[in-house]
Design an enzyme around this catalytic site. Structure first.
Site, PDB file in Angstrom:
ATOM      1  N   LYS A  16      -3.627  -3.305 -11.552  1.00  0.00           N
ATOM      2  CA  LYS A  16      -3.463  -2.350 -10.439  1.00  0.00           C
ATOM      3  C   LYS A  16      -2.198  -1.508 -10.580  1.00  0.00           C
ATOM      4  CE  LYS A  16      -3.837  -5.458  -7.061  1.00  0.00           C
ATOM      5  NZ  LYS A  16      -3.912  -6.013  -5.680  1.00  0.00           N
TER       6      LYS A  16
ATOM      7  N   LYS B 112       0.875  -2.773 -10.382  1.00  0.00           N
ATOM      8  CA  LYS B 112       1.909  -3.285  -9.473  1.00  0.00           C
ATOM      9  C   LYS B 112       2.732  -4.341 -10.194  1.00  0.00           C
ATOM     10  CE  LYS B 112       0.347  -3.129  -4.669  1.00  0.00           C
ATOM     11  NZ  LYS B 112       0.053  -3.914  -3.472  1.00  0.00           N
TER      12      LYS B 112
HETATM   13  N1  CTP Z   1      -0.489  -4.493   5.675  1.00  0.00           N
HETATM   14  C1  CTP Z   1      -0.427  -4.153   7.038  1.00  0.00           C
HETATM   15  N2  CTP Z   1       0.688  -3.493   7.525  1.00  0.00           N
HETATM   16  C2  CTP Z   1       1.704  -3.183   6.690  1.00  0.00           C
HETATM   17  C3  CTP Z   1       1.666  -3.523   5.313  1.00  0.00           C
HETATM   18  C4  CTP Z   1       0.540  -4.194   4.825  1.00  0.00           C
HETATM   19  O1  CTP Z   1      -1.350  -4.443   7.804  1.00  0.00           O
HETATM   20  N3  CTP Z   1       2.745  -2.515   7.190  1.00  0.00           N
HETATM   21  C5  CTP Z   1      -1.683  -5.158   5.164  1.00  0.00           C
HETATM   22  C6  CTP Z   1      -2.387  -4.331   4.108  1.00  0.00           C
HETATM   23  O2  CTP Z   1      -3.202  -3.338   4.719  1.00  0.00           O
HETATM   24  C7  CTP Z   1      -3.196  -5.393   3.366  1.00  0.00           C
HETATM   25  C8  CTP Z   1      -2.292  -6.639   3.477  1.00  0.00           C
HETATM   26  O3  CTP Z   1      -1.328  -6.361   4.499  1.00  0.00           O
HETATM   27  O4  CTP Z   1      -4.431  -5.627   4.023  1.00  0.00           O
HETATM   28  C9  CTP Z   1      -1.597  -6.963   2.178  1.00  0.00           C
HETATM   29  O5  CTP Z   1      -0.974  -5.750   1.777  1.00  0.00           O
HETATM   30  P1  CTP Z   1      -0.029  -5.589   0.511  1.00  0.00           P
HETATM   31  O6  CTP Z   1      -0.532  -4.452  -0.304  1.00  0.00           O
HETATM   32  O7  CTP Z   1       0.203  -6.875  -0.157  1.00  0.00           O
HETATM   33  O8  CTP Z   1       1.336  -5.148   1.275  1.00  0.00           O
HETATM   34  P2  CTP Z   1       2.073  -3.750   1.308  1.00  0.00           P
HETATM   35  O9  CTP Z   1       3.316  -3.906   2.099  1.00  0.00           O
HETATM   36  O10 CTP Z   1       1.118  -2.667   1.730  1.00  0.00           O
HETATM   37  O11 CTP Z   1       2.454  -3.593  -0.229  1.00  0.00           O
HETATM   38  P3  CTP Z   1       2.606  -2.281  -1.143  1.00  0.00           P
HETATM   39  O12 CTP Z   1       3.652  -1.415  -0.515  1.00  0.00           O
HETATM   40  O13 CTP Z   1       3.010  -2.821  -2.508  1.00  0.00           O
HETATM   41  O14 CTP Z   1       1.248  -1.622  -1.173  1.00  0.00           O
END
Ligand code: CTP
Length: 153
Positions: free
Chosen positions: A45, A47
């Site tokens: 992905k 990441k």
């Molecule tokens: N999520 C959420 N609210 C946030 C951040 C994440 O509801 N502020 C949710 C995402 O929509 C997903 C889950 O948490 O369903 C896991 O998200 P993840 O991608 O691991 O976290 P992120 O903080 O969004 O990470 P990144 O910035 O790397 O995308």
């Protein structure tokens, strides 16, 4: 009958957006299961996590809303996971809205609103900025020391 909710994610640098999502997911059923992105899947992905898989798993397993964590290795395992875990609901944050609608023939597919203004990406940016600031301060100190050494001869 007990309702099982299934979700997926990386959950790196576990934060309040994750907590709120997991709490709401657990409230939708009786059992919450998380497919946690493995290191290999994250590299697919694009990441790179700060926290290794085993620690991210340990953190999630200590969360009171979660009943089980298993590894997510690829994009294609969701159908077999849903069947194996007898999931009634597949749910994700709405940054994924529409992306998994094809699973709605085997379970309910739900997208929940994200918590605003917090994400792992933002936390990484913040940590990076702090590091840059520290590096800047160290460079300044080195410049001052070099100037003093020169003055002394
Ligand atoms: N999520 C959420 N609210 C946030 C951040 C994440 O509801 N502020 C949710 C995402 O929509 C997903 C889950 O948490 O369903 C896991 O998200 P993840 O991608 O691991 O976290 P992120 O903080 O969004 O990470 P990144 O910035 O790397 O995308």
């Amino acid at each position: 009958m007990a309702k099982t909710v299934l979700t997926y994610g990386t959950f790196d640098l576990f934060h309040v957006g994750h907590v709120r999502l997991l709490r709401r997911l657990r409230q939708m059923g009786d059992r919450l299961i998380v497919g946690l992105s493995s290191e290999e899947f994250n590299s697919i992905k694009g990441k790179k996590t700060v926290i290794p898989y085993e620690f991210r798993k340990e953190i999630l397993e200590s969360c009171r809303y979660i009943d089980k964590v298993f590894p997510e290795h690829n994009w294609d395992q969701k159908r077999s996971d849903i069947a194996r875990e007898r999931a009634d609901i597949f749910a994700m944050g709405d940054d994924w809205a529409g992306k998994f609608d094809n699973l709605s023939d085997i379970c309910e597919v739900v997208y929940l609103p994200r918590t605003s203004d917090v994400s792992t990406t933002e936390l990484k940016k913040y940590m990076n900025a702090v590091n840059q600031e520290k590096l800047g301060a160290i460079r300044n100190m080195v410049d001052v020391l070099q100037a003093e050494l020169k003055a002394v001869g």
